[in-house]
Scaffold this motif. Structure first.
Motif, PDB file in Angstrom:
ATOM      1  N   VAL A 117       0.799  -1.479  -0.035  1.00 11.60           N
ATOM      2  CA  VAL A 117       0.068   0.028   0.014  1.00 11.60           C
ATOM      3  C   VAL A 117       0.876   1.299   0.071  1.00 11.60           C
ATOM      4  N   LYS A 118       1.922   1.236   0.716  1.00  7.87           N
ATOM      5  CA  LYS A 118       2.904   2.423   0.719  1.00  7.87           C
ATOM      6  C   LYS A 118       3.882   2.593   0.025  1.00  7.87           C
ATOM      7  N   LEU A 119       4.054   1.585  -0.987  1.00  7.69           N
ATOM      8  CA  LEU A 119       5.055   1.596  -2.101  1.00  7.69           C
ATOM      9  C   LEU A 119       5.292   2.837  -2.921  1.00  7.69           C
ATOM     10  N   GLY A 120       6.337   3.296  -2.934  1.00 12.51           N
ATOM     11  CA  GLY A 120       6.562   4.667  -3.560  1.00 12.51           C
ATOM     12  C   GLY A 120       7.493   4.683  -4.755  1.00 12.51           C
ATOM     13  N   PRO A 121       7.998   5.727  -5.387  1.00  8.62           N
ATOM     14  CA  PRO A 121       8.868   5.646  -6.615  1.00  8.62           C
ATOM     15  C   PRO A 121      10.200   5.094  -6.282  1.00  8.62           C
ATOM     16  N   ASP A 122      10.620   5.566  -5.024  1.00  6.67           N
ATOM     17  CA  ASP A 122      11.987   4.669  -4.989  1.00  6.67           C
ATOM     18  C   ASP A 122      12.067   3.181  -5.056  1.00  6.67           C
ATOM     19  N   ALA A 123      10.921   2.375  -4.586  1.00  6.93           N
ATOM     20  CA  ALA A 123      10.831   1.080  -4.681  1.00  6.93           C
ATOM     21  C   ALA A 123      10.776   0.683  -6.215  1.00  6.93           C
ATOM     22  N   ARG A 124       9.876   1.444  -6.803  1.00  7.84           N
ATOM     23  CA  ARG A 124       9.693   1.030  -8.398  1.00  7.84           C
ATOM     24  C   ARG A 124      11.213   1.073  -8.867  1.00  7.84           C
ATOM     25  N   THR A 125      12.030   2.471  -8.569  1.00 13.94           N
ATOM     26  CA  THR A 125      13.118   2.665  -9.303  1.00 13.94           C
ATOM     27  C   THR A 125      14.204   1.692  -9.043  1.00 13.94           C
ATOM     28  N   ASP A 126      14.302   1.100  -7.984  1.00 19.26           N
ATOM     29  CA  ASP A 126      15.057   0.200  -7.385  1.00 19.26           C
ATOM     30  C   ASP A 126      15.035  -1.292  -8.101  1.00 19.26           C
ATOM     31  N   ALA A 127      13.655  -1.663  -8.109  1.00 19.84           N
ATOM     32  CA  ALA A 127      13.419  -2.859  -8.980  1.00 19.84           C
ATOM     33  C   ALA A 127      13.854  -2.900 -10.192  1.00 19.84           C
ATOM     34  N   VAL A 128      13.642  -1.971 -11.087  1.00 19.67           N
ATOM     35  CA  VAL A 128      13.845  -1.741 -12.364  1.00 19.67           C
ATOM     36  C   VAL A 128      15.346  -1.895 -12.559  1.00 19.67           C
ATOM     37  N   ALA A 129      16.126  -0.787 -11.695  1.00 18.84           N
ATOM     38  CA  ALA A 129      17.499  -0.739 -11.745  1.00 18.84           C
ATOM     39  C   ALA A 129      18.148  -2.171 -11.600  1.00 18.84           C
ATOM     40  N   ARG A 130      17.769  -2.843 -10.787  1.00 15.40           N
ATOM     41  CA  ARG A 130      18.082  -4.460 -10.773  1.00 15.40           C
ATOM     42  C   ARG A 130      18.055  -5.366 -11.959  1.00 15.40           C
ATOM     43  N   VAL A 131      16.939  -5.162 -12.745  1.00  9.16           N
ATOM     44  CA  VAL A 131      16.712  -5.695 -13.854  1.00  9.16           C
ATOM     45  C   VAL A 131      17.531  -5.240 -14.980  1.00  9.16           C
ATOM     46  N   LEU A 132      17.907  -3.972 -15.077  1.00 11.72           N
ATOM     47  CA  LEU A 132      18.705  -3.503 -16.111  1.00 11.72           C
ATOM     48  C   LEU A 132      19.860  -3.883 -15.734  1.00 11.72           C
ATOM     49  N   LYS A 133      20.617  -3.812 -14.498  1.00 15.18           N
ATOM     50  CA  LYS A 133      21.994  -4.023 -14.277  1.00 15.18           C
ATOM     51  C   LYS A 133      22.109  -5.608 -14.985  1.00 15.18           C
TER      52      LYS A 133
END
Length: 441
Positions: A117-133
């Motif tokens: 419920v509280k998930l924000g843009p930082d968590a989305r950015t972190d998840a995508v950054a792990r994929v792109l790495k």
């Protein structure tokens, strides 16, 4: 915004208070969703949306009309009711109309995860950054989507029903391709708890398959093969089976499950290891306990030891046939085993691994015969190992036939297909029929 129980109930009470007809139903849906898309190894778009919808269905002498809007005050809701009642006065009668349900009892479902419920843009950015790495390290090109949603649904009727359910959901999917476009791999994960999604693991799964399929491979001759279907491919097919489990179609002779004078209830239709059930209150994989018309969704065993035990049945058909209504499931669990996909592959001397299927379409409802294409990782198995990539293939197959031909089952995984939750295992199946070659990667 996502409305809580009291807020949704207040809107429903305002609508019912404004109604002049005796047969009125009100549905209040709300959601807050956010996403981050990526392509070409970079984020592309991000977004957040909030939605509230109030739908009022009014019925006059079996003639119904539904009006929807975003009103969140008494005057706006009353206007929706007035419009629905006016349209009901000129609508044609529905001979199968059923009156609104009264109070019901529902399973208690813990479907909302506070962290999601509280998930924000930082968590989305972190998840995508792990994929792109992972993609960049492997010199691959990644595209995909990370999204999460908090939603609620409430239903109320003039007969005294009130139902409310809130839930969260998070998902990450990615497709990775080799720079020359010859190889493609896919990975995905979904849960009601965002913390359960391991972005790096999803990425590695897609990257491994893209790398293994680099350069493409030969075409298989059309025919029947032993296949290892990953869980996503199993769900792609099972959706057609569940969609065919209606009692009315069986009783009217229009279904795979039709029999002279009735249906196949009680028959051993599939292999003895096949068990299908639904359970909205499963603590690891919760789903809504409320059917679309307000009936409770209960724990239901559809197939056990290969025998068909239950079929969905609408309120109208249940009344006509003198049986209890049973809504179709919103979640499906299939019993599995303890083997991983890799272990299943090791048990196959000659066959094909299928990652997932797409462009799936029904060909013949009486056989539940389906066609579609393999995608994002199709490999030849030789001597218990992945020997080479092969070109994608068009298949013509029935999930009903497949469940008779299961040779081994793996560990169930959660996937979502067509808006329904599936927790299903990868399968080893004999006699999977490929019809032709597809040159698409």
């Amino acid at each position: 915004m996502t409305l809580g129980r009291s807020e949704a109930q207040a809107l429903i009470k305002a609508a019912l208070k404004a109604a002049t007809l005796k047969d009125v139903s009100v549905r209040v849906s709300s959601s807050r969703s956010a996403n981050l898309r990526f392509a070409g190894n970079a984020p592309t778009t991000s977004g957040q949306a909030e939605r509230v919808e109030v739908s009022v269905t009014a019925t006059r002498e079996k003639a119904s009309a539904t009006v929807s809007g975003s009103a969140q005050d008494a005057a706006g809701v009353a206007a929706l009711v007035a419009r629905a009642e006016a349209l009901a006065a000129i609508a044609p009668q529905d001979p199968e109309h059923m009156p609104p349900l009264g109070p019901q009892r529902y399973l208690k479902v813990a479907g909302e995860d506070p962290g999601t419920v509280k998930l924000g843009p930082d968590a989305r950015t972190d998840a995508v950054a792990r994929v792109l790495k992972v993609a960049r390290d492997g010199k691959l090109v990644a595209a995909g989507l990370f999204e999460h949603v908090h939603r609620s649904m409430a239903l109320g009727t003039s007969a005294g029903l009130f139902a409310y359910h809130g839930e969260t959901e998070a998902s990450l999917t990615t497709t990775m391709r080799t720079p020359d476009g010859s190889g493609s791999g896919w990975g995905g994960a979904m849960s009601h708890r965002a913390v359960d999604i391991d972005a790096a693991a999803v990425a590695r799964r897609a990257a491994d398959k893209a790398e293994m399929s680099r350069g493409g491979g030969p075409a298989l001759a059309p025919g029947a093969y032993t296949v290892v279907l990953e869980a996503q491919a199993v769900a792609d097919l099972l959706g057609f089976l569940i969609g065919s489990l209606g009692a009315r179609a069986a009783d009217e002779g229009r279904s795979f499950f039709s029999r002279p004078g009735g249906s196949a209830i009680g028959e051993a239709l599939f292999g003895p290891q096949i068990r299908l059930h639904s359970d909205p209150a499963d603590p690891r994989h919760p789903s809504t306990p409320i059917a679309g018309d307000g009936l409770p969704l209960e724990q239901t065993v559809w197939v056990d030891q290969g025998k068909l035990l239950a079929q969905s049945c609408s309120r109208f058909w249940a009344q006509k046939q003198g049986r209890a209504p049973l809504p179709g499931p919103r979640s499906l669990f299939m019993a599995g085993g303890n083997a991983s996909v890799a272990e299943l592959v090791r048990g196959v001397q000659s066959g094909v691994l299928i990652t997932r299927l797409w462009y799936n379409r029904m060909l013949d409802p009486r056989q539940i015969l389906v066609t579609g294409l393999t995608r994002d990782g199709t490999f030849r198995i030789e001597g218990g190992r992945l020997a080479s990539p092969v070109k994608n293939m068009r298949y013509n197959e029935s999930p009903a036939a497949l469940l008779k031909q299961v040779l081994a089952l793996g560990v169930p995984e959660r996937v979502v297909e067509g808006g329904m939750l599936y927790v299903v295992p990868p399968l080893v199946v004999d006699g999977f029929r490929f019809a032709s070659v597809s040159d698409a990667v």
